[in-house]
Design an enzyme around this catalytic site. Sequence first.
Site, PDB file in Angstrom:
ATOM      1  N   CYS A   8      35.415  49.703  80.656  1.00 42.08           N
ATOM      2  CA  CYS A   8      34.231  49.484  79.803  1.00 42.08           C
ATOM      3  C   CYS A   8      34.124  50.695  78.878  1.00 42.08           C
ATOM      4  O   CYS A   8      33.864  51.806  79.349  1.00 42.08           O
ATOM      5  CB  CYS A   8      32.977  49.335  80.652  1.00 42.08           C
ATOM      6  N   GLY A  46      36.272  45.910  73.228  1.00 38.59           N
ATOM      7  CA  GLY A  46      36.431  44.852  72.226  1.00 38.59           C
ATOM      8  C   GLY A  46      36.656  45.419  70.841  1.00 38.59           C
ATOM      9  O   GLY A  46      37.468  44.897  70.064  1.00 38.59           O
ATOM     10  N   CYS A  97      30.728  45.953  72.108  1.00 32.12           N
ATOM     11  CA  CYS A  97      31.729  45.989  73.183  1.00 32.12           C
ATOM     12  C   CYS A  97      32.764  47.036  72.795  1.00 32.12           C
ATOM     13  O   CYS A  97      33.468  46.859  71.787  1.00 32.12           O
ATOM     14  CB  CYS A  97      32.384  44.619  73.356  1.00 32.12           C
ATOM     15  N   GLU A 151      31.356  38.639  75.846  1.00 32.23           N
ATOM     16  CA  GLU A 151      32.035  39.382  76.904  1.00 32.23           C
ATOM     17  C   GLU A 151      32.224  38.564  78.177  1.00 32.23           C
ATOM     18  O   GLU A 151      31.322  37.826  78.597  1.00 32.23           O
ATOM     19  CB  GLU A 151      31.257  40.654  77.273  1.00 32.23           C
ATOM     20  N   HIS A 176      41.523  40.769  76.196  1.00 31.19           N
ATOM     21  CA  HIS A 176      40.820  40.452  74.949  1.00 31.19           C
ATOM     22  C   HIS A 176      41.573  39.390  74.161  1.00 31.19           C
ATOM     23  O   HIS A 176      42.799  39.423  74.092  1.00 31.19           O
ATOM     24  CB  HIS A 176      40.660  41.720  74.095  1.00 31.19           C
TER      25      HIS A 176
HETATM   26  N1  LIG Z   1      32.966  42.513  79.883  1.00 34.82           N
HETATM   27  C1  LIG Z   1      34.137  43.404  80.010  1.00 34.82           C
HETATM   28  C2  LIG Z   1      33.719  44.734  80.676  1.00 34.82           C
HETATM   29  C3  LIG Z   1      32.780  45.550  79.799  1.00 34.82           C
HETATM   30  C4  LIG Z   1      33.387  45.863  78.471  1.00 34.82           C
HETATM   31  C5  LIG Z   1      32.434  46.329  77.383  1.00 34.82           C
HETATM   32  N2  LIG Z   1      31.039  46.404  77.724  1.00 34.82           N
HETATM   33  C6  LIG Z   1      32.943  47.622  76.752  1.00 34.82           C
HETATM   34  O1  LIG Z   1      32.136  48.404  76.215  1.00 34.82           O
HETATM   35  O2  LIG Z   1      34.191  47.810  76.736  1.00 34.82           O
HETATM   36  C7  LIG Z   1      35.214  42.707  80.859  1.00 34.82           C
HETATM   37  O3  LIG Z   1      34.857  41.829  81.662  1.00 34.82           O
HETATM   38  O4  LIG Z   1      36.387  43.067  80.709  1.00 34.82           O
END
Ligand SMILES: N[C@H](CCC[C@H](N)C(=O)O)C(=O)O
Length: 294
Positions: A75, A233, A230, A221, A172
């Site tokens: 994250c 992301g 994100c 997400e 992603h």
């Molecule tokens: N939902 C993402 C984890 C959090 C990523 C996001 N909040 C960031 O800042 O990178 C996943 O399941 O891979």
Amino acid sequence: MHIPFTKMQGAGNDFVVLDETAGLFGLSAAQYRFLADRHFGVGADQILSVRPSPAAGIDFEYVIHNADGGEVEQCGNGARCFARFVRDTGLTTQDRIRVATKSGVIEPLLTADGRVTVDMGAPVFDLAQVPFDAAGLVPEPVGAWQKWPLMLDHAVQLAPYVVAVLSMGNPHAVHVVEDTEAAPVALLGPLVEHHPRFPNRVNAGFMQVLDSGRIRLRVFERGAGETLACGTGACAAVVAGIRLGLLERQVDVYTHGGMLSVAWSGQLGDPVYMTGPATTVFSGEITIPENLSA
Ligand SMILES: N[C@H](CCC[C@H](N)C(=O)O)C(=O)O
């Protein structure tokens, strides 16, 4: 169980941060979901756990759970808040820390302007490591890379939904759109997140290229739905844009929650650097029910 927590946000991506350096709380998936619940708990996109170093040369372990209670590999916005938290609470006096995550070691650095820069490690393009099942699919070649056409199960599919597929430790799927604000994120996001070709599900990015140094981005997400920003992301979108020949090496990423700066050399194996804000909102204590249903 009665525990202390700190609420933080990075570009509007919000977190409950738990200090487990003196002992693990042993929370269940249902209890992580409770903490993330915006009505019955504190409310957050992810729960971030600060844990003791697992090895020499590493300062902390960083464990991440999505709002749906599932543990995930990485994250990015959370990494900046993690660094701000351990510095501000005195768990470290360092500005640069080395942090072990499920997908490898990352290095956040607190900068003089109050932002945080994170070495997010190198992007991964091996489809099996994303993981993405491309069996039977014919890719759309783009220079030395490719994009993949997905058929989404919804009433009207005017054309394949074409995505760039990569991992920043977490999966992603990046889709280029003309206008992020007009993109049907709420409709298509869940269909992409749960697409059967992503065995571990996927984060669905919607990227609008403003020019070679600026993009707009919305991300539906995995395990959290659309968030205001994100971090991984943003890294995945910039890397995809560079490899697709749309972007230069330093890009400003405009999200609903704020601006993130991402840099990547374009050389496979080189790390991605992401810079952005990290803010403490409040601290508190909460009683978590023991017998939550799974
Ligand atoms: N939902 C993402 C984890 C959090 C990523 C996001 N909040 C960031 O800042 O990178 C996943 O399941 O891979």
